[in-house]
Design a protein around this motif. Structure first.
Motif, PDB file in Angstrom:
ATOM      1  N   ARG A 209     -43.315 -28.802  20.407  1.00 21.16           N
ATOM      2  CA  ARG A 209     -43.357 -29.470  21.725  1.00 21.16           C
ATOM      3  C   ARG A 209     -42.433 -30.694  21.790  1.00 21.16           C
ATOM      4  NH1 ARG A 209     -49.668 -30.231  21.680  1.00 21.16           N
ATOM      5  NH2 ARG A 209     -49.118 -30.391  19.458  1.00 21.16           N
ATOM      6  N   ALA A 210     -41.185 -30.488  21.431  1.00 24.24           N
ATOM      7  CA  ALA A 210     -40.210 -31.589  21.405  1.00 24.24           C
ATOM      8  C   ALA A 210     -39.774 -31.943  22.819  1.00 24.24           C
ATOM      9  CB  ALA A 210     -38.997 -31.190  20.568  1.00 24.24           C
ATOM     10  N   ASN A 211     -39.852 -33.236  23.135  1.00 22.73           N
ATOM     11  CA  ASN A 211     -39.377 -33.760  24.412  1.00 22.73           C
ATOM     12  C   ASN A 211     -38.301 -34.803  24.147  1.00 22.73           C
ATOM     13  OD1 ASN A 211     -41.239 -32.427  26.317  1.00 22.73           O
ATOM     14  ND2 ASN A 211     -42.806 -33.626  25.272  1.00 22.73           N
ATOM     15  N   LEU A 212     -37.109 -34.572  24.685  1.00 19.55           N
ATOM     16  CA  LEU A 212     -36.001 -35.511  24.508  1.00 19.55           C
ATOM     17  C   LEU A 212     -35.112 -35.476  25.741  1.00 19.55           C
ATOM     18  CD1 LEU A 212     -34.576 -34.974  20.883  1.00 19.55           C
ATOM     19  CD2 LEU A 212     -35.675 -37.056  21.753  1.00 19.55           C
ATOM     20  N   GLU A 213     -34.507 -36.603  26.045  1.00 19.68           N
ATOM     21  CA  GLU A 213     -33.431 -36.661  27.038  1.00 19.68           C
ATOM     22  C   GLU A 213     -32.234 -37.328  26.374  1.00 19.68           C
ATOM     23  OE1 GLU A 213     -34.586 -38.565  30.633  1.00 19.68           O
ATOM     24  OE2 GLU A 213     -35.824 -36.868  31.315  1.00 19.68           O
ATOM     25  N   ILE A 214     -31.111 -36.618  26.307  1.00 21.05           N
ATOM     26  CA  ILE A 214     -29.907 -37.132  25.662  1.00 21.05           C
ATOM     27  C   ILE A 214     -28.812 -37.229  26.704  1.00 21.05           C
ATOM     28  CG2 ILE A 214     -28.166 -36.716  23.878  1.00 21.05           C
ATOM     29  CD1 ILE A 214     -30.309 -35.221  22.298  1.00 21.05           C
ATOM     30  N   SER A 215     -28.383 -38.450  26.996  1.00 15.17           N
ATOM     31  CA  SER A 215     -27.349 -38.677  28.004  1.00 15.17           C
ATOM     32  C   SER A 215     -25.991 -38.221  27.496  1.00 15.17           C
ATOM     33  CB  SER A 215     -27.293 -40.162  28.376  1.00 15.17           C
ATOM     34  OG  SER A 215     -28.528 -40.598  28.895  1.00 15.17           O
ATOM     35  N   ASP A 216     -25.116 -37.873  28.425  1.00 12.90           N
ATOM     36  CA  ASP A 216     -23.764 -37.472  28.066  1.00 12.90           C
ATOM     37  C   ASP A 216     -23.070 -38.606  27.310  1.00 12.90           C
ATOM     38  OD1 ASP A 216     -24.308 -35.197  29.469  1.00 12.90           O
ATOM     39  OD2 ASP A 216     -23.142 -35.750  31.242  1.00 12.90           O
ATOM     40  N   GLY A 217     -22.372 -38.263  26.236  1.00 14.17           N
ATOM     41  CA  GLY A 217     -21.567 -39.232  25.509  1.00 14.17           C
ATOM     42  C   GLY A 217     -22.298 -39.995  24.430  1.00 14.17           C
ATOM     43  N   GLN A 218     -23.563 -39.702  24.196  1.00 14.38           N
ATOM     44  CA  GLN A 218     -24.287 -40.385  23.120  1.00 14.38           C
ATOM     45  C   GLN A 218     -23.961 -39.765  21.767  1.00 14.38           C
ATOM     46  OE1 GLN A 218     -28.562 -40.425  24.038  1.00 14.38           O
ATOM     47  NE2 GLN A 218     -28.376 -42.614  24.419  1.00 14.38           N
ATOM     48  N   MET A 219     -24.113 -40.567  20.713  1.00 12.90           N
ATOM     49  CA  MET A 219     -24.071 -40.055  19.354  1.00 12.90           C
ATOM     50  C   MET A 219     -25.457 -40.248  18.764  1.00 12.90           C
ATOM     51  SD  MET A 219     -21.314 -40.475  16.333  1.00 12.90           S
ATOM     52  CE  MET A 219     -21.536 -39.641  14.747  1.00 12.90           C
ATOM     53  N   VAL A 220     -26.126 -39.132  18.507  1.00  8.93           N
ATOM     54  CA  VAL A 220     -27.526 -39.137  18.113  1.00  8.93           C
ATOM     55  C   VAL A 220     -27.657 -38.619  16.683  1.00  8.93           C
ATOM     56  CG1 VAL A 220     -29.844 -38.280  18.648  1.00  8.93           C
ATOM     57  CG2 VAL A 220     -28.212 -38.734  20.497  1.00  8.93           C
ATOM     58  N   GLY A 221     -28.343 -39.366  15.845  1.00  9.14           N
ATOM     59  CA  GLY A 221     -28.631 -38.930  14.495  1.00  9.14           C
ATOM     60  C   GLY A 221     -30.081 -38.473  14.389  1.00  9.14           C
ATOM     61  N   ILE A 222     -30.295 -37.290  13.837  1.00  9.48           N
ATOM     62  CA  ILE A 222     -31.647 -36.769  13.637  1.00  9.48           C
ATOM     63  C   ILE A 222     -31.966 -36.856  12.150  1.00  9.48           C
ATOM     64  CG2 ILE A 222     -33.201 -34.815  13.927  1.00  9.48           C
ATOM     65  CD1 ILE A 222     -31.436 -33.836  16.178  1.00  9.48           C
ATOM     66  N   ILE A 223     -33.025 -37.553  11.817  1.00 11.52           N
ATOM     67  CA  ILE A 223     -33.394 -37.759  10.421  1.00 11.52           C
ATOM     68  C   ILE A 223     -34.779 -37.185  10.151  1.00 11.52           C
ATOM     69  CG2 ILE A 223     -31.957 -39.827  10.238  1.00 11.52           C
ATOM     70  CD1 ILE A 223     -34.586 -41.479  10.346  1.00 11.52           C
ATOM     71  N   GLY A 224     -35.081 -37.032   8.887  1.00 15.21           N
ATOM     72  CA  GLY A 224     -36.383 -36.524   8.481  1.00 15.21           C
ATOM     73  C   GLY A 224     -36.268 -35.806   7.159  1.00 15.21           C
ATOM     74  N   ARG A 225     -37.388 -35.595   6.512  1.00 15.59           N
ATOM     75  CA  ARG A 225     -37.360 -34.946   5.213  1.00 15.59           C
ATOM     76  C   ARG A 225     -37.073 -33.453   5.370  1.00 15.59           C
ATOM     77  NH1 ARG A 225     -43.732 -35.672   3.599  1.00 15.59           N
ATOM     78  NH2 ARG A 225     -44.643 -34.474   5.318  1.00 15.59           N
ATOM     79  N   SER A 226     -36.844 -32.774   4.259  1.00 14.49           N
ATOM     80  CA  SER A 226     -36.606 -31.335   4.277  1.00 14.49           C
ATOM     81  C   SER A 226     -37.802 -30.620   4.890  1.00 14.49           C
ATOM     82  CB  SER A 226     -36.376 -30.821   2.855  1.00 14.49           C
ATOM     83  OG  SER A 226     -35.256 -31.466   2.271  1.00 14.49           O
ATOM     84  N   GLY A 227     -37.514 -29.672   5.788  1.00 14.42           N
ATOM     85  CA  GLY A 227     -38.584 -28.934   6.442  1.00 14.42           C
ATOM     86  C   GLY A 227     -39.174 -29.613   7.655  1.00 14.42           C
ATOM     87  N   ALA A 228     -38.589 -30.741   8.078  1.00 11.55           N
ATOM     88  CA  ALA A 228     -39.133 -31.466   9.230  1.00 11.55           C
ATOM     89  C   ALA A 228     -38.830 -30.775  10.551  1.00 11.55           C
ATOM     90  CB  ALA A 228     -38.592 -32.895   9.257  1.00 11.55           C
ATOM     91  N   GLY A 229     -37.855 -29.859  10.549  1.00 16.30           N
ATOM     92  CA  GLY A 229     -37.498 -29.155  11.781  1.00 16.30           C
ATOM     93  C   GLY A 229     -36.129 -29.502  12.322  1.00 16.30           C
ATOM     94  N   LYS A 230     -35.349 -30.292  11.582  1.00 12.67           N
ATOM     95  CA  LYS A 230     -34.050 -30.761  12.074  1.00 12.67           C
ATOM     96  C   LYS A 230     -33.076 -29.608  12.336  1.00 12.67           C
ATOM     97  CE  LYS A 230     -32.999 -33.362   8.542  1.00 12.67           C
ATOM     98  NZ  LYS A 230     -34.074 -32.883   7.618  1.00 12.67           N
ATOM     99  N   SER A 231     -32.893 -28.757  11.331  1.00  8.12           N
ATOM    100  CA  SER A 231     -31.946 -27.651  11.484  1.00  8.12           C
ATOM    101  C   SER A 231     -32.417 -26.653  12.529  1.00  8.12           C
ATOM    102  CB  SER A 231     -31.731 -26.944  10.137  1.00  8.12           C
ATOM    103  OG  SER A 231     -31.076 -27.798   9.224  1.00  8.12           O
TER     104      SER A 231
END
Length: 270
Positions: free
Chosen positions: A19-41
């Protein structure tokens, strides 16, 4: 604007993105962090539609990306370029042909199948390689390049797509600090000078802090933190990384060239 609305992906009983909720504006540089298996990939693959969501929506402008099929889906994958940890180049092909494959989605099928490229397309590919300092390798087989060089070619291939969004899945995980710096500098340059939205999975905390305008922390498939680097406290980072906190901080400490390049704070200890 890229909007995720209760985006969910299940693999059997396991919920990889919850149930991920995010709003990413045009032109942002966003880093996604978390341990292995957190769901990043998994999250990035959902955005690119390499896998389909189980529930929820992915909105870009007035389009629901989660519902696209056929030609519209191929067009989205062209607009939303992907850079992988393992480069995904064709080793037996020369560098310029690897870059030109980024143009295939927009070609007539007969040209794509025969890999027939115009002089203008070849010139565009050389410009992309030159921007990454790799034009001199254009006629080399991709398999002859180092890992850092191959990743730069992969970035040039993504640029050849002329994307609106650039996704990077652990792009420096297998690189030494010098090549990691080159790759992250290139992604930051693309973000700032081309205005392309960059969403990048990163394992080390300092890299995310030094390069990204915004950090999203994931834990067990959920969005656990969303804010600017200054708001990400050491305690919050420990909670995000859990048992991998020491590894994430220690890896950051070895990447001194990244921190020095940006005049960043010294890595913290856990």
């Amino acid at each position: 604007m890229l909007t995720l609305d209760k985006l969910t992906r299940r693999f059997g009983e396991k919920v990889a993105v919850d149930r991920a909720n995010l709003e990413i504006s045009d032109g942002q540089m966003v880093g996604i962090i978390g341990r292995s298996g957190a769901g990043k990939s998994t999250l990035l693959r959902l955005l690119n539609r390499l896998i389909d969501p189980s529930d929820g929506h992915i909105l870009f402008g007035d389009k629901d990306i989660a519902s696209l099929k056929g030609r519209e889906l191929r067009e989205w994958r062209s607009d939303c370029a992907m850079i992988f940890q393992q480069f995904n180049l064709v080793g037996r092909l020369d560098v310029i042909t690897n870059v030109l494959t980024g143009r295939l989605c927009g070609m007539p099928s007969w040209r794509a199948m025969s890999q027939t490229f115009t002089p203008q397309e070849r010139a565009f590919a050389i410009q992309a390689l030159d921007r990454l300092g790799m034009a001199h390798t254009a006629l080399q087989r991709a398999e002859t390049l180092s890992g850092g060089q191959q990743q730069r070619v992969a970035i040039a291939r993504a640029l050849a797509q002329e994307p609106k969004i650039l996704l990077a899945d652990e792009p420096i995980a297998s690189l030494d600090p010098m090549n990691a710096k080159i790759v992250m500098d290139a992604l930051r340059d693309i973000n700032k000078n081309d205005g392309i939205t960059v969403i990048c999975n990163l394992h080390t905390l300092d890299t995310a802090r030094n390069y990204c305008d915004r950090i999203v922390g994931m834990q067990d498939g959920r969005i656990y933190f969303d804010g600017t680097p200054d708001l990400l406290t050491t305690q919050m980072a420990r909670e995000i990384y859990g048992a991998e906190a020491k590894e994430a901080f220690n890896e950051a400490a070895t990447s001194t060239s990244l921190a020095d390049a940006k005049g960043a704070r010294q890595p913290e200890t856990v």
